[in-house]
Motif scaffolding. Structure first.
Motif, short mmCIF file in Angstrom:
data_model
loop_
_atom_site.label_atom_id
_atom_site.label_comp_id
_atom_site.label_asym_id
_atom_site.label_seq_id
_atom_site.Cartn_x
_atom_site.Cartn_y
_atom_site.Cartn_z
N SER A 10 0.82 -1.22 0.00
CA SER A 10 0.00 0.00 0.00
C SER A 10 0.86 1.26 0.00
CB SER A 10 -0.91 0.02 1.23
OG SER A 10 -1.74 -1.11 1.25
N GLY A 11 2.04 1.17 0.58
CA GLY A 11 2.92 2.34 0.64
C GLY A 11 3.86 2.46 -0.53
N MET A 12 3.89 1.45 -1.41
CA MET A 12 4.82 1.47 -2.54
C MET A 12 4.57 2.63 -3.49
SD MET A 12 7.13 -1.00 -2.53
CE MET A 12 7.53 -1.37 -4.22
N ARG A 13 3.32 2.82 -3.88
CA ARG A 13 2.99 3.87 -4.85
C ARG A 13 3.26 5.27 -4.28
NH1 ARG A 13 3.15 5.61 -9.85
NH2 ARG A 13 1.57 7.21 -10.26
N PRO A 14 2.78 5.58 -3.09
CA PRO A 14 3.10 6.89 -2.51
C PRO A 14 4.60 7.10 -2.32
CG PRO A 14 1.26 5.91 -1.35
CD PRO A 14 1.82 4.86 -2.24
N ALA A 15 5.33 6.04 -1.93
CA ALA A 15 6.78 6.17 -1.74
C ALA A 15 7.47 6.47 -3.06
CB ALA A 15 7.33 4.89 -1.13
N LYS A 16 7.02 5.81 -4.12
CA LYS A 16 7.61 6.07 -5.43
C LYS A 16 7.31 7.49 -5.88
CE LYS A 16 7.75 4.28 -10.15
NZ LYS A 16 7.18 3.28 -11.11
N ARG A 17 6.11 7.95 -5.58
CA ARG A 17 5.71 9.31 -5.95
C ARG A 17 6.59 10.34 -5.22
NH1 ARG A 17 0.75 12.64 -4.26
NH2 ARG A 17 0.63 14.23 -5.88
N ALA A 18 6.97 10.04 -3.98
CA ALA A 18 7.82 10.95 -3.21
C ALA A 18 9.17 11.15 -3.88
CB ALA A 18 7.99 10.41 -1.79
N THR A 19 9.69 10.09 -4.51
CA THR A 19 11.00 10.19 -5.16
C THR A 19 10.92 10.98 -6.47
OG1 THR A 19 10.71 8.13 -6.40
CG2 THR A 19 11.67 7.97 -4.20
N GLN A 20 9.72 11.18 -7.00
CA GLN A 20 9.54 11.87 -8.28
C GLN A 20 9.19 13.35 -8.13
OE1 GLN A 20 6.49 9.39 -9.95
NE2 GLN A 20 7.94 7.85 -10.72
N ILE A 21 9.14 13.82 -6.88
CA ILE A 21 8.78 15.23 -6.64
C ILE A 21 9.88 16.15 -7.16
CG2 ILE A 21 8.47 16.95 -4.81
CD1 ILE A 21 7.01 14.84 -3.21
N ASP A 22 9.46 17.17 -7.88
CA ASP A 22 10.40 18.19 -8.38
C ASP A 22 10.78 19.13 -7.23
OD1 ASP A 22 10.63 21.18 -9.68
OD2 ASP A 22 11.54 19.62 -10.95
#
Length: 443
Positions: free
Chosen positions: A422-434
């Motif tokens: 469940s935390g995989m997608r939000p965690a990946k999104r965090a690494t993509q923040i500009d």
């Protein structure tokens, strides 16, 4: 970034959003508790059934029903007994024949009607036969009786001697003396058309042990083979059966046995003996074979219950996903600063995965505690409710719920896997923040 700093970062976020995190942990705990409690029903009933089956039967006992010849099964003969005794790891082979009419037994002014069984006592002793009092027969007209036989002896009177509620002989009409050393008279019929009877005096020398279960009773009289053959010679029929014409029977019938049991040296040897007897075309039954079938059935049932319980955790994972997504959004500036000072994207992803794992672990611990408490309440309260609802006493030792450590490990493992996913997608999104957008809070 050190692991200690990562945990400090996680705790700070949890403190900022206590209410939201608490509700997420609560949902996870409920899902984990539901999974454990649901599956515990399968474990509990399995334990109860296995325990009941093991208590009812001797685990080293193998019942042999007959031998396959062609398309039929034939009764076992003395030749089969000798063959069974030669099988490796066999401790004893017992055999019994039941008299095929119900004799009456009298002593003083008391009478009882119950079955007579011919048995070979030396093999019974090898198998573990024990007496509550007295000794084993040494002469043809000596017998041992079942533990409840004396309760069946009732005063020979025209009055109603039975209790209407229990169906047992009333205390005042029941034989109260000690049977050991006393002579009882066994009366058998010659046929159904005449009143001709034969009386055989038998001396009671022993009483068998009480059956292990309260609902079981042993009323039989265990006679010698000599007495059994006397009755056969008197009626002219196999087993002293009445109601058939002796002239219609074949004269060359081979002696066979109604009941044959093989006893293994130990539990580990049972399956090997069963397999060997099966290869020799013997029809057998053992509690070990039944345990295999019971365990297979309950394994399927438990897997299904765990699958249903996992659905509750999957539903809870929606809340975890929402919580982690909100955390990424709210901490965009912090993530931007971390990236600006050179934080590795893997470290940022790890922080959010650790946070979702933290929620999963706390939820699993709380859920496990709740599940144990619920299991205790179910085992205490549900039998009382069922007894009140159906006015029927539940079997002693019946467990509706049991939680072994293996179930806890499975549930916690599923809980962690679901929360991490469940935390995989939000965690990946965090690494993509500009970085620049994050500093301006524009994500």
């Amino acid at each position: 970034m050190k692991l200690k700093d990562q945990y400090r970062f996680i705790r700070q976020n949890i403190k900022k959003n206590r209410a939201r995190t608490f509700m997420t942990i609560l949902a996870t705990a409920m899902g984990c508790a539901f999974l454990i409690v649901l599956a515990s029903v399968g474990y509990g009933l399995q334990q109860s059934i296995v325990k009941e089956t093991m208590e009812q039967q001797i685990v080293t006992q193998i019942d042999v029903y007959g031998k396959e010849k062609g398309n039929n099964y034939e009764a076992l003969t003395m030749e089969d007994i000798e063959q069974l005794e030669k099988v490796e790891n066999v401790k004893a082979v017992t055999r019994k024949n039941q008299l095929r009419q119900m004799p009456t037994y009298t002593i003083d002014n008391y009478i009882a009607g119950t079955m007579a069984v011919s048995t070979y006592f030396p093999s019974e002793v090898k198998a573990g036969l024990e007496l509550s009092e007295g000794r084993l027969p040494e002469n043809p007209n000596e017998v041992v009786v079942g533990y409840q036989f004396a309760n069946e002896l009732k005063l020979d009177t025209e009055e109603n001697v039975y209790d209407e509620e229990t169906g047992e002989v009333k205390e005042e009409f029941r034989y109260s003396g000690n049977l050991v050393g006393k002579t009882i008279t066994m009366t058998v019929q010659k046929d159904m058309e005449s009143d001709e009877i034969r009386e055989i005096p038998l001396t009671v020398v022993g009483i068998l042990e009480e059956p292990t279960k309260e609902w079981m009773s042993d009323l039989n009289v265990y006679i010698s083979q000599d007495v059994f053959e006397q009755v056969e010679a008197y009626t002219g029929t196999p087993g002293g059966e009445i109601g058939i014409d002796p002239d219609t029977l074949e004269s060359n019938q081979v002696e066979s046995f109604d009941e044959v049991q093989v006893y293994a040296e130990n539990l580990e040897a049972v399956q090997g003996i069963v397999d060997e007897l099966g290869d020799n075309n013997y029809a057998t039954y053992s509690v070990v074979s039944e345990m295999k079938e019971i365990n297979t059935l309950f394994t399927i049932a438990k897997a299904g219950l765990i699958l249903v319980g996992t659905i509750a955790l999957i539903i809870a994972s929606i809340g975890i996903y929402n919580t982690m997504t909100m955390a990424v959004t709210e901490r965009a500036p912090d993530i931007g600063i971390m990236k600006a000072i050179g934080a590795n994207p893997k470290t940022i992803k790890k922080i959010f995965l650790l946070e979702s794992s933290y929620i999963g672990i706390i939820g699993a611990i709380i859920g496990t505690i709740v599940a144990y408490l619920t299991s205790m309440l179910v085992n205490i309260g549900l039998p009382l409710i069922l007894e009140m609802a159906f006015n029927d006493e539940m079997p002693e030792g019946l467990k509706f719920s049991a939680i072994p450590w293996s179930l806890v490990v499975i549930a916690v493992g599923i809980c962690l896997v679901v929360t991490i996913l469940s935390g995989m997608r939000p965690a990946k999104r965090a690494t993509q923040i500009d970085v620049l957008k994050a500093m301006r809070r524009e994500i």
